[in-house]
Enzyme design. Structure first.
Site, PDB file in Angstrom:
ATOM      1  N   HIS A  90       8.876  25.969   4.805  1.00 35.94           N
ATOM      2  CA  HIS A  90       8.615  27.338   5.237  1.00 35.94           C
ATOM      3  C   HIS A  90       8.518  27.393   6.760  1.00 35.94           C
ATOM      4  O   HIS A  90       7.748  26.632   7.364  1.00 35.94           O
ATOM      5  CB  HIS A  90       7.310  27.847   4.620  1.00 35.94           C
ATOM      6  N   SER A  91       9.318  28.266   7.389  1.00 31.77           N
ATOM      7  CA  SER A  91       9.316  28.473   8.835  1.00 31.77           C
ATOM      8  C   SER A  91       9.661  27.154   9.543  1.00 31.77           C
ATOM      9  O   SER A  91      10.743  26.613   9.319  1.00 31.77           O
ATOM     10  CB  SER A  91       7.964  29.050   9.265  1.00 31.77           C
ATOM     11  N   LEU A  92       8.785  26.617  10.383  1.00 32.08           N
ATOM     12  CA  LEU A  92       9.049  25.305  10.981  1.00 32.08           C
ATOM     13  C   LEU A  92       9.399  24.292   9.903  1.00 32.08           C
ATOM     14  O   LEU A  92      10.302  23.468  10.067  1.00 32.08           O
ATOM     15  CB  LEU A  92       7.817  24.836  11.762  1.00 32.08           C
TER      16      LEU A  92
END
Length: 248
Positions: A90-92
């Protein structure tokens, strides 16, 4: 039986036939995914990745170099790959999962059966970011508030935030250190998950993820912002189960 590693938080799962390695967002930790095991079938073992500087690894120096992090994680996968596995980030964590999948392919390690990237801009279209080493703590806290993923009560607790900010700052340094390079396409299916109200994604660029794999690539939308996972966990896990069913 899974080999112990400080990089992995998991629970015994004697009937597991596949492992789901989950990579957290900037400022997050493995704890963000631990509740998923109760929602997953016994055939899928949740393996939440814990970076240095969090939880039981709080006293370890944080990772700030993207390539060294991927090299270290590849060693972890090398030790844990006797069961089939998939990646979710998720994200990074989506960028980390993507580059780790590429590293596994490049170095002839066992391959993930599926890659799930969530709330993650296409790697060849990463936005410009400020130098978080030069941003003061107050500005960094306001950045976290804008992402809407950290409880307000935590952001207001300055004593606790003073403990957490070094790891958060290190994660943003990882993002700034990321440099996309053209490589051979992945050979595994790719699912791109995104919140419809996510203001931190360039939504028009999300289809560019298709260029990163020679297999199927599907974009899935959910209601919510950058942290849509908080309200849509059950729907996300349903999607994961559906995509992994063929391997179970």
């Amino acid at each position: 039986m899974m080999q112990y590693s400080p990089w992995i938080l998991t629970r015994p799962c004697p009937h597991a036939r596949l492992r789901l390695f989950c990579f957290p967002y900037a400022g997050g930790s493995a704890a963000a995914f631990l509740s998923w095991q109760a929602l997953l079938p016994p055939s899928i073992q949740l393996c939440a990745v814990q970076l240095p500087g969090r939880g039981a690894r709080f006293t370890e120096p944080c990772e700030t170099g993207f390539k060294p992090l991927i090299t270290n994680l590849a060693d972890v996968i090398r030790q844990q790959s006797h069961l089939p596995f998939a990646f979710f980030g998720h994200s990074l964590g989506g960028l980390v999962a993507f580059e780790l999948a590429r590293e596994c392919q490049r170095t002839s390690l066992p391959q993930a059966h599926h890659l799930f990237v969530s709330a993650t801009n296409a790697p060849q279209h990463q936005p410009c970011r400020p130098d978080f080493d030069e941003i003061d703590d107050e500005h960094l806290i306001e950045t976290l508030r804008d992402y809407n993923g950290t409880p307000a009560a935590l952001l207001e607790n300055r004593e606790l935030m003073d403990l957490l900010l070094p790891a958060i700052r290190a994660d943003f340094s990882l993002l700034n250190d990321y440099r996309y390079q053209t490589r051979d396409k992945l050979e595994i299916p790719l699912s791109v998950l995104a919140g419809r109200q996510d203001q931190h994604l360039v939504q028009a660029h999300l289809p560019a993820w298709q260029a990163e794999t020679s297999a199927a690539c599907h974009l899935r939308w959910f209601e919510g912002d950058h942290f849509y996972l908080q309200n849509e966990a059950a729907a996300v896990i349903d999607l994961i189960q559906t995509e992994l069913q063929a391997y179970l």
